[in-house]
Scaffold this motif. Sequence first.
Motif, PDB file in Angstrom:
ATOM      1  N   HIS A  76      38.583  39.726  41.035  1.00  0.00           N
ATOM      2  CA  HIS A  76      38.510  39.988  39.598  1.00  0.00           C
ATOM      3  C   HIS A  76      37.648  41.195  39.257  1.00  0.00           C
ATOM      4  O   HIS A  76      36.589  41.405  39.852  1.00  0.00           O
ATOM      5  N   MET A  77      38.108  41.999  38.297  1.00  0.00           N
ATOM      6  CA  MET A  77      37.307  43.102  37.767  1.00  0.00           C
ATOM      7  C   MET A  77      36.686  42.663  36.448  1.00  0.00           C
ATOM      8  O   MET A  77      37.339  42.048  35.618  1.00  0.00           O
ATOM      9  N   GLU A  78      35.436  42.986  36.278  1.00  0.00           N
ATOM     10  CA  GLU A  78      34.712  42.558  35.080  1.00  0.00           C
ATOM     11  C   GLU A  78      35.370  43.096  33.817  1.00  0.00           C
ATOM     12  O   GLU A  78      35.784  44.252  33.753  1.00  0.00           O
ATOM     13  N   LEU A  79      35.453  42.269  32.806  1.00  0.00           N
ATOM     14  CA  LEU A  79      36.129  42.636  31.569  1.00  0.00           C
ATOM     15  C   LEU A  79      35.190  43.337  30.602  1.00  0.00           C
ATOM     16  O   LEU A  79      33.983  43.084  30.583  1.00  0.00           O
ATOM     17  N   ASP A  80      35.782  44.200  29.763  1.00  0.00           N
ATOM     18  CA  ASP A  80      35.023  44.755  28.647  1.00  0.00           C
ATOM     19  C   ASP A  80      34.739  43.651  27.633  1.00  0.00           C
ATOM     20  O   ASP A  80      35.336  42.576  27.675  1.00  0.00           O
ATOM     21  N   ARG A  81      33.845  43.944  26.701  1.00  0.00           N
ATOM     22  CA  ARG A  81      33.535  42.980  25.651  1.00  0.00           C
ATOM     23  C   ARG A  81      34.794  42.664  24.848  1.00  0.00           C
ATOM     24  O   ARG A  81      35.586  43.549  24.536  1.00  0.00           O
ATOM     25  N   LEU A  82      34.968  41.413  24.517  1.00  0.00           N
ATOM     26  CA  LEU A  82      36.127  41.002  23.728  1.00  0.00           C
ATOM     27  C   LEU A  82      36.045  41.579  22.324  1.00  0.00           C
ATOM     28  O   LEU A  82      35.044  41.395  21.623  1.00  0.00           O
ATOM     29  N   ILE A 429      43.299  49.293  36.293  1.00  0.00           N
ATOM     30  CA  ILE A 429      42.669  48.500  37.345  1.00  0.00           C
ATOM     31  C   ILE A 429      43.223  48.910  38.707  1.00  0.00           C
ATOM     32  O   ILE A 429      44.441  48.881  38.912  1.00  0.00           O
ATOM     33  N   PRO A 430      42.391  49.286  39.663  1.00  0.00           N
ATOM     34  CA  PRO A 430      42.885  49.632  41.009  1.00  0.00           C
ATOM     35  C   PRO A 430      43.602  48.454  41.643  1.00  0.00           C
ATOM     36  O   PRO A 430      43.264  47.292  41.388  1.00  0.00           O
ATOM     37  N   SER A 431      44.589  48.763  42.495  1.00  0.00           N
ATOM     38  CA  SER A 431      45.379  47.686  43.106  1.00  0.00           C
ATOM     39  C   SER A 431      44.526  46.751  43.946  1.00  0.00           C
ATOM     40  O   SER A 431      44.857  45.571  44.108  1.00  0.00           O
ATOM     41  N   ALA A 432      43.398  47.249  44.460  1.00  0.00           N
ATOM     42  CA  ALA A 432      42.514  46.384  45.248  1.00  0.00           C
ATOM     43  C   ALA A 432      41.959  45.243  44.418  1.00  0.00           C
ATOM     44  O   ALA A 432      41.518  44.226  44.957  1.00  0.00           O
ATOM     45  N   TYR A 433      41.969  45.402  43.101  1.00  0.00           N
ATOM     46  CA  TYR A 433      41.454  44.369  42.212  1.00  0.00           C
ATOM     47  C   TYR A 433      42.581  43.671  41.453  1.00  0.00           C
ATOM     48  O   TYR A 433      42.367  43.117  40.385  1.00  0.00           O
ATOM     49  N   THR A 434      43.780  43.702  42.017  1.00  0.00           N
ATOM     50  CA  THR A 434      44.934  43.080  41.382  1.00  0.00           C
ATOM     51  C   THR A 434      45.450  41.950  42.262  1.00  0.00           C
ATOM     52  O   THR A 434      45.780  42.159  43.426  1.00  0.00           O
ATOM     53  N   ALA A 435      45.509  40.770  41.714  1.00  0.00           N
ATOM     54  CA  ALA A 435      45.929  39.599  42.482  1.00  0.00           C
ATOM     55  C   ALA A 435      47.389  39.712  42.903  1.00  0.00           C
ATOM     56  O   ALA A 435      48.200  40.418  42.295  1.00  0.00           O
ATOM     57  N   ALA A 436      47.721  38.986  43.955  1.00  0.00           N
ATOM     58  CA  ALA A 436      49.106  38.901  44.409  1.00  0.00           C
ATOM     59  C   ALA A 436      49.945  38.136  43.392  1.00  0.00           C
ATOM     60  O   ALA A 436      49.428  37.525  42.457  1.00  0.00           O
ATOM     61  N   ILE A 437      51.251  38.146  43.612  1.00  0.00           N
ATOM     62  CA  ILE A 437      52.206  37.461  42.735  1.00  0.00           C
ATOM     63  C   ILE A 437      52.739  36.228  43.447  1.00  0.00           C
ATOM     64  O   ILE A 437      53.143  36.291  44.611  1.00  0.00           O
ATOM     65  N   ALA A 438      52.732  35.100  42.771  1.00  0.00           N
ATOM     66  CA  ALA A 438      53.307  33.869  43.298  1.00  0.00           C
ATOM     67  C   ALA A 438      54.642  33.625  42.607  1.00  0.00           C
ATOM     68  O   ALA A 438      54.699  33.465  41.386  1.00  0.00           O
ATOM     69  N   THR A 439      55.708  33.597  43.395  1.00  0.00           N
ATOM     70  CA  THR A 439      57.043  33.460  42.815  1.00  0.00           C
ATOM     71  C   THR A 439      57.939  32.669  43.758  1.00  0.00           C
ATOM     72  O   THR A 439      57.473  32.073  44.725  1.00  0.00           O
ATOM     73  N   GLY A 440      59.228  32.671  43.469  1.00  0.00           N
ATOM     74  CA  GLY A 440      60.192  31.931  44.279  1.00  0.00           C
ATOM     75  C   GLY A 440      61.600  32.286  43.865  1.00  0.00           C
ATOM     76  O   GLY A 440      61.899  33.434  43.516  1.00  0.00           O
TER      77      GLY A 440
END
Length: 540
Positions: A76-82, A429-440
């Motif tokens: 996870h990459m830290e989020l900006d203030r909401l 967001i750099p791809s290193a901080y992007t989660a994989a995709i769960a699909t089927g």
Amino acid sequence: MAFNNDRSHMHSCCGCPDMPREGKAGPSQEFHSSPKQRHSDSGWTETNDWWQKAGTDAPAGAKWGESALKREPECHMELDRLCADSNHTVLIDTRAFSNGKIVPCKGQPIWDSNHVKLPQHYPINSRESRWAATERALQTLMHRGASARDVETAIKIYNQAHSKDWHFDGLRIFAEPIPLLRQHCSHAITMSQVQISCLLANAFFCTFPHRNATHPGSEYGNFPTINFSRLFSERSPRTFQKLRALFHYFDTVTEEATKPTGLVTFERICLPQNQWPDWNKRMEQLTNLEVYGNGFIEREGKGMLQVDFAASMVGGGVLGRGLVQEEIRFMQCPELIVSRLFTEKLADNECLRITGVQTYSNTRGYSDTFAWESPHKDNTQRDEWKRIYCQIVAIDATNFQDPRQQYTERSIQRELLKAYVGFRGDPNIPSAYTAAIATGNWGCGAFKGDPMLKALIQMMAASVAQRDLAYFTFNNMKQAEELKRMFMILKSQKITVGKLYNLLQDYCDYSSRHHHHHQQRVKNVFEFISEKIGVCPSHL
């Protein structure tokens, strides 16, 4: 409640405080994070630590080491203030939120075609306002022992135009005491889980005005239904099990000890045509693929971007008889249902991404075998916006009445675009901080999609989106092995997305030439591609 080109506001729902905030819809623009804010690189490791932390065994087919798939919160990459902006409507007071409190915003109601019409703002055209009649009817249900018949009577008081044609046989089979509860534009709405519960309470009691007519040309004919009247009319075991899940949800959110305390973001993403990939020119090699012969997207895919095999009207038949992948997920996580209130039918270049929903129920089975099983205690961590680390993307596959229609370049381009829109991450967001995709097997049931073709399409879309893929075959071990072999062939030959796209074009030509010759067996897409690139699948 609301999102549109101007201002949006939300007020009280079934006795809840005011809940509005404005935001103006604009061009596609991601808003979640800033690249300069990220967690330490040491915050996650590509090992089986995740499974140990989750208290579960690694599923069959999982591989570890360098190819392990990334998950949140570890990546996870830290989020900006909401905060609200022209692309993001926030329905809570962001100043109070920064001080640790979740309270609704205050604002002025708007009754127009760009905003959700809330029941308490119905124009007064009689001695008693419609909302006053609604409140009076619902207050009669607050005493103990209110029956299903009492609920039906109350709902019909403020829906008199439908009093003769609405039937509640499905509700009567669950007669326990009942607790009280727009296209082509990118925009997000963030609201609290308590606000969602208020809106769903109104949906349950069928208070949303102008939402009962669904015929083409009607005001909301291009939106899903939201009032629960159709669900109540279905007299079937499916209805009973759905109501069990919904009543458990309402029980949970109305108990002080278990009332949810976070936020949820609903983001419609529309990808402009100048950002559509030119598939036959893409030079990306395929990203990592892990194939799971068993397991579930929502469980073993925890922390990944989880694909909802959606209908173009999000939620599909969740408020009717539908009980396949999408509807089941909506029953496990009823907060998803509120998306039907404000999400117009998805176009081919659009998806809906939902971040932060909670799982309330464990279920089992599918379609007629579906059953509510038990309460689910969701202990998943939350991000800086107090959203549960659960991100779901709704993408609708094409419904191929004739399965042969999918083997055309036009059909493949459509499915590639839809998958890419859903899989594409925040460009900040750099791809290193992007989660994989769960699909089927997306769109491979009633929509008659070819699981082999759909797997290749999703692999290509994920690769251009620079995300790894976890593919669940739902206990089809033969498919799992075939997909693993096909992936190994493609990787060993360094096949790019563009090359694979051209191979699929060749397969479409082959398929169209051979489908008239019924005596001649037509090769499937895996066999065709393997032979075309000179590799025999059985040698791997």
